[in-house]
Write an enzyme that holds these catalytic residues in place. Structure first.
Site, PDB file in Angstrom:
ATOM      1  CE1 TYR A   1      83.723 -47.731 -36.901  1.00  0.00           C
ATOM      2  CE2 TYR A   1      81.551 -46.857 -37.432  1.00  0.00           C
ATOM      3  CZ  TYR A   1      82.878 -46.648 -37.108  1.00  0.00           C
ATOM      4  OH  TYR A   1      83.369 -45.375 -36.998  1.00  0.00           O
ATOM      5  CB  ILE A   2      78.917 -55.184 -38.325  1.00  0.00           C
ATOM      6  CG1 ILE A   2      78.859 -54.565 -36.921  1.00  0.00           C
ATOM      7  CG2 ILE A   2      78.770 -56.695 -38.256  1.00  0.00           C
ATOM      8  CD1 ILE A   2      79.906 -55.069 -35.967  1.00  0.00           C
TER       9      ILE A   2
ATOM     10  CB  THR B   1      68.684 -51.471 -35.512  1.00  0.00           C
ATOM     11  OG1 THR B   1      69.898 -52.027 -34.994  1.00  0.00           O
ATOM     12  CG2 THR B   1      68.146 -52.384 -36.576  1.00  0.00           C
TER      13      THR B   1
ATOM     14  CB  THR C   1      63.874 -62.992 -37.690  1.00  0.00           C
ATOM     15  OG1 THR C   1      64.995 -62.423 -37.013  1.00  0.00           O
ATOM     16  CG2 THR C   1      64.361 -63.902 -38.797  1.00  0.00           C
TER      17      THR C   1
ATOM     18  CE  LYS D   1      74.292 -56.727 -29.845  1.00  0.00           C
ATOM     19  NZ  LYS D   1      75.730 -56.715 -29.601  1.00  0.00           N
TER      20      LYS D   1
ATOM     21  CB  CYS E   1      76.112 -51.506 -27.951  1.00  0.00           C
ATOM     22  SG  CYS E   1      76.593 -51.829 -29.648  1.00  0.00           S
TER      23      CYS E   1
ATOM     24  CG  PHE F   1      81.130 -44.453 -25.698  1.00  0.00           C
ATOM     25  CD1 PHE F   1      80.979 -45.656 -25.015  1.00  0.00           C
ATOM     26  CD2 PHE F   1      81.398 -44.497 -27.056  1.00  0.00           C
ATOM     27  CE1 PHE F   1      81.114 -46.875 -25.666  1.00  0.00           C
ATOM     28  CE2 PHE F   1      81.533 -45.702 -27.720  1.00  0.00           C
ATOM     29  CZ  PHE F   1      81.395 -46.894 -27.020  1.00  0.00           C
ATOM     30  CE  LYS F   2      84.637 -49.290 -25.367  1.00  0.00           C
ATOM     31  NZ  LYS F   2      84.318 -50.683 -25.465  1.00  0.00           N
TER      32      LYS F   2
HETATM   33  N1  LIG Z   1      79.508 -51.457 -34.530  1.00  0.00           N
HETATM   34  C1  LIG Z   1      79.468 -52.341 -33.557  1.00  0.00           C
HETATM   35  O1  LIG Z   1      80.394 -52.465 -32.755  1.00  0.00           O
HETATM   36  C2  LIG Z   1      78.269 -53.257 -33.413  1.00  0.00           C
HETATM   37  C3  LIG Z   1      78.344 -54.331 -32.499  1.00  0.00           C
HETATM   38  C4  LIG Z   1      77.277 -55.189 -32.382  1.00  0.00           C
HETATM   39  C5  LIG Z   1      76.119 -54.976 -33.135  1.00  0.00           C
HETATM   40  N2  LIG Z   1      76.056 -53.922 -34.004  1.00  0.00           N
HETATM   41  C6  LIG Z   1      74.829 -53.753 -34.785  1.00  0.00           C
HETATM   42  O2  LIG Z   1      75.095 -54.063 -36.155  1.00  0.00           O
HETATM   43  C7  LIG Z   1      74.286 -53.241 -36.997  1.00  0.00           C
HETATM   44  C8  LIG Z   1      75.183 -52.473 -37.955  1.00  0.00           C
HETATM   45  O3  LIG Z   1      76.033 -51.651 -37.179  1.00  0.00           O
HETATM   46  P1  LIG Z   1      77.279 -50.874 -37.795  1.00  0.00           P
HETATM   47  O4  LIG Z   1      78.051 -50.363 -36.640  1.00  0.00           O
HETATM   48  O5  LIG Z   1      77.933 -51.707 -38.829  1.00  0.00           O
HETATM   49  O6  LIG Z   1      76.506 -49.673 -38.520  1.00  0.00           O
HETATM   50  P2  LIG Z   1      77.140 -48.610 -39.532  1.00  0.00           P
HETATM   51  O7  LIG Z   1      76.306 -47.393 -39.426  1.00  0.00           O
HETATM   52  O8  LIG Z   1      78.610 -48.536 -39.364  1.00  0.00           O
HETATM   53  O9  LIG Z   1      76.898 -49.310 -40.978  1.00  0.00           O
HETATM   54  C9  LIG Z   1      75.639 -49.543 -41.511  1.00  0.00           C
HETATM   55  C10 LIG Z   1      75.677 -49.182 -42.997  1.00  0.00           C
HETATM   56  O10 LIG Z   1      74.422 -49.559 -43.571  1.00  0.00           O
HETATM   57  C11 LIG Z   1      74.154 -48.644 -44.625  1.00  0.00           C
HETATM   58  N3  LIG Z   1      72.728 -48.758 -44.989  1.00  0.00           N
HETATM   59  C12 LIG Z   1      71.639 -48.181 -44.437  1.00  0.00           C
HETATM   60  N4  LIG Z   1      70.521 -48.589 -45.057  1.00  0.00           N
HETATM   61  C13 LIG Z   1      70.904 -49.452 -46.036  1.00  0.00           C
HETATM   62  C14 LIG Z   1      70.209 -50.222 -47.006  1.00  0.00           C
HETATM   63  N5  LIG Z   1      68.870 -50.182 -47.110  1.00  0.00           N
HETATM   64  N6  LIG Z   1      70.919 -50.994 -47.854  1.00  0.00           N
HETATM   65  C15 LIG Z   1      72.264 -51.045 -47.776  1.00  0.00           C
HETATM   66  N7  LIG Z   1      72.992 -50.346 -46.860  1.00  0.00           N
HETATM   67  C16 LIG Z   1      72.318 -49.560 -46.012  1.00  0.00           C
HETATM   68  C17 LIG Z   1      74.562 -47.319 -44.042  1.00  0.00           C
HETATM   69  O11 LIG Z   1      74.794 -46.365 -45.052  1.00  0.00           O
HETATM   70  C18 LIG Z   1      75.848 -47.700 -43.281  1.00  0.00           C
HETATM   71  O12 LIG Z   1      77.011 -47.512 -44.057  1.00  0.00           O
HETATM   72  C19 LIG Z   1      73.460 -52.358 -36.072  1.00  0.00           C
HETATM   73  O13 LIG Z   1      72.235 -52.958 -35.834  1.00  0.00           O
HETATM   74  C20 LIG Z   1      74.290 -52.330 -34.798  1.00  0.00           C
HETATM   75  O14 LIG Z   1      73.491 -52.079 -33.660  1.00  0.00           O
HETATM   76  C21 LIG Z   1      77.104 -53.077 -34.156  1.00  0.00           C
END
Ligand SMILES: NC(=O)c1ccc[n+]([C@@H]2O[C@H](COP(=O)([O-])OP(=O)(O)OC[C@H]3O[C@@H](n4cnc5c(N)ncnc54)[C@H](O)[C@@H]3O)[C@@H](O)[C@H]2O)c1
Length: 405
Positions: free
Chosen positions: A14-15, A86, A127, A205, A259, A320-321
């Site tokens: 998603y990010i 995470t 980090t 964060k 989150c 959820f919302k």
């Molecule tokens: N989605 C949101 O709205 C949002 C907002 C703020 C922060 N975040 C944070 O950003 C981070 C990513 O979230 P997301 O929603 O994109 O997660 P997501 O699950 O949509 O995407 C993460 C991707 O990483 C891949 N992955 C796992 N291990 C890997 C590795 N070793 N190498 C390469 N790829 C790997 C997974 O297969 C998955 O496709 C998280 O820590 C989340 O808490 C997300």
């Protein structure tokens, strides 16, 4: 790819995927890595595996123009971005194994002057831990590479806009790393870029989402107090908010998603003794769905005693919302699961206008459910429910203020 890769992004979710799209719009060559082969092959066809407005068009253009290539493995670049999940473990401890695995996968590729950035929501100190991991394996890189933490604040559904326009907090392991990371984000971010340390950026964060959790807990606690005292909590909060310096949020049937209900645990795992308010907020918000279950069951029993028959119950909302299709960690789902004990009978109607089907439950239209049920339980304040005209013969349990808004 005709040119050397500029950026490797680990995690095409998603990010990571929208970030890849935006970087390619700034004419950077991006190599997107994911451990899921289906995701890699979808992206390489110029398509996407997630729903996000404007993203598919951008990815299709980036792939066709040779600016984006997805792969199961990283390659050499100048900048590496870690955007992997995470989650937390069963004991509510954060699980940074994905961040660690992603970091390990690029250690052999690192060279002098490279930039390494973690965007995944992470416990304070992550980090630094990754820095130690890298330096342990590649001691010749000590003080030769740049490392920073920069968290994400985007709202799903508006990610393509928010990635550009939101302010960002950027914290390096030293000033040179912060400066280098800032010049990287300057390539595509129009929002303010605020420099700090890696630890402060990590905590920032966690604090943002914990602050929302605490504020929602206050509203949820008020809803319990008001129920006991026979006061309409929605009217009360509206009146209290007329005070120029008061801004209370509105209660709901709990807190869900990936989150707000998760990130406070990243603080609690390290600062359990100090974080009393954050811990209590989690308890209050976790208790709210149980309280809703008890009220539904009491209402059901009252109906049976009075009418001599089982009540037909309609549950309004699963997400959820409001106004989204995301059910992750949804308190509405937990409530329905507990009341039905996992079994949906013909007298249980479940309404969720934002999805077509559910793996466990049969969905009913809003109109049919409101017509047929004796008890209407409003769990999520979706726009579709706002039009509900109060039918006198129905018993209503409104946990999200649909009737008051
Ligand atoms: N989605 C949101 O709205 C949002 C907002 C703020 C922060 N975040 C944070 O950003 C981070 C990513 O979230 P997301 O929603 O994109 O997660 P997501 O699950 O949509 O995407 C993460 C991707 O990483 C891949 N992955 C796992 N291990 C890997 C590795 N070793 N190498 C390469 N790829 C790997 C997974 O297969 C998955 O496709 C998280 O820590 C989340 O808490 C997300």
């Amino acid at each position: 790819m005709s040119r050397k890769t500029d950026v490797v992004i680990l995690g095409m979710g998603y990010i990571g995927l929208p970030t890849a799209a935006l970087l390619t719009e700034s004419k950077l060559f991006v190599h997107g890595v994911d451990i899921d082969p289906k995701i890699v092959s979808t992206i390489n066809k110029g398509r996407i595996h997630i729903a996000e407005p404007g993203l598919e068009q951008a990815i299709s253009k980036a792939v066709a123009g040779g600016y984006l290539k997805a792969s199961l493995f990283p390659i050499e670049a100048n900048t590496y971005l870690i955007v992997v999940p995470t989650p937390f473990k069963e004991n509510n401890e954060p699980d940074i194994s994905f961040v660690e695995a992603a970091t390990r996968s690029i250690i052999p590729l690192l060279k002098n002057n490279d930039l390494f950035i973690i965007e995944s929501t992470s416990p304070v100190g992550t980090t630094d831990k990754m820095m130690e991991l890298i330096y342990d394996e590649r001691p010749e890189l000590v003080n030769k590479i740049f490392m920073a933490y920069c968290p994400e604040r985007v709202l799903p559904g508006n990610v393509m806009q928010e990635l550009i326009c939101n302010d960002r907090v950027i914290g390096g392991i030293n000033q040179a790393s912060t400066d280098r990371a800032i010049s990287f984000y300057q390539k595509f971010v129009k929002g303010g870029l605020h420099s700090t340390t890696a630890k402060t950026a990590e905590m920032c964060k966690l604090v943002e989402n914990s602050s929302r959790d605490v504020q929602i807990a206050f509203a949820n606690e008020l809803s319990l107090i008001c129920h006991k005292s026979g006061i309409d909590v929605w009217e009360l909060i509206e009146l209290a908010n007329k005070h120029p310096r008061v801004n209370i949020l509105f209660p709901a049937c709990g807190v869900g998603g990936h989150c707000i209900a998760v990130d406070p645990y990243f603080i609690l795992s390290d600062y359990n003794k100090e974080a009393k308010l954050i811990k209590t907020a989690r308890q209050v918000n976790n208790f709210k769905p149980l309280w809703c279950v008890e009220r539904i069951n009491n209402q059901r029993l009252e109906f049976k005693i009075e009418k001599g028959a089982e009540a037909k119950i309609a549950f309004m909302g699963l997400a959820f919302k409001p106004n989204i299709d995301d059910l992750r960690g949804s308190p509405a789902v937990k409530i329905i699961h507990a009341v039905l004990n996992g079994e949906q009978s013909k007298s249980h109607f479940i309404v969720e206008p934002n999805i077509d089907r559910h793996p466990d439950y049969k969905l009913t239209s809003y109109e049919e459910a409101t017509q047929k049920a004796d008890i209407l339980v409003f769990l999520v304040a979706h726009d579709e429910f706002m039009t509900f005209g109060h039918a006198k013969e129905k018993i209503i349990l409104d946990f999200c203020g649909v009737l008051s808004k």
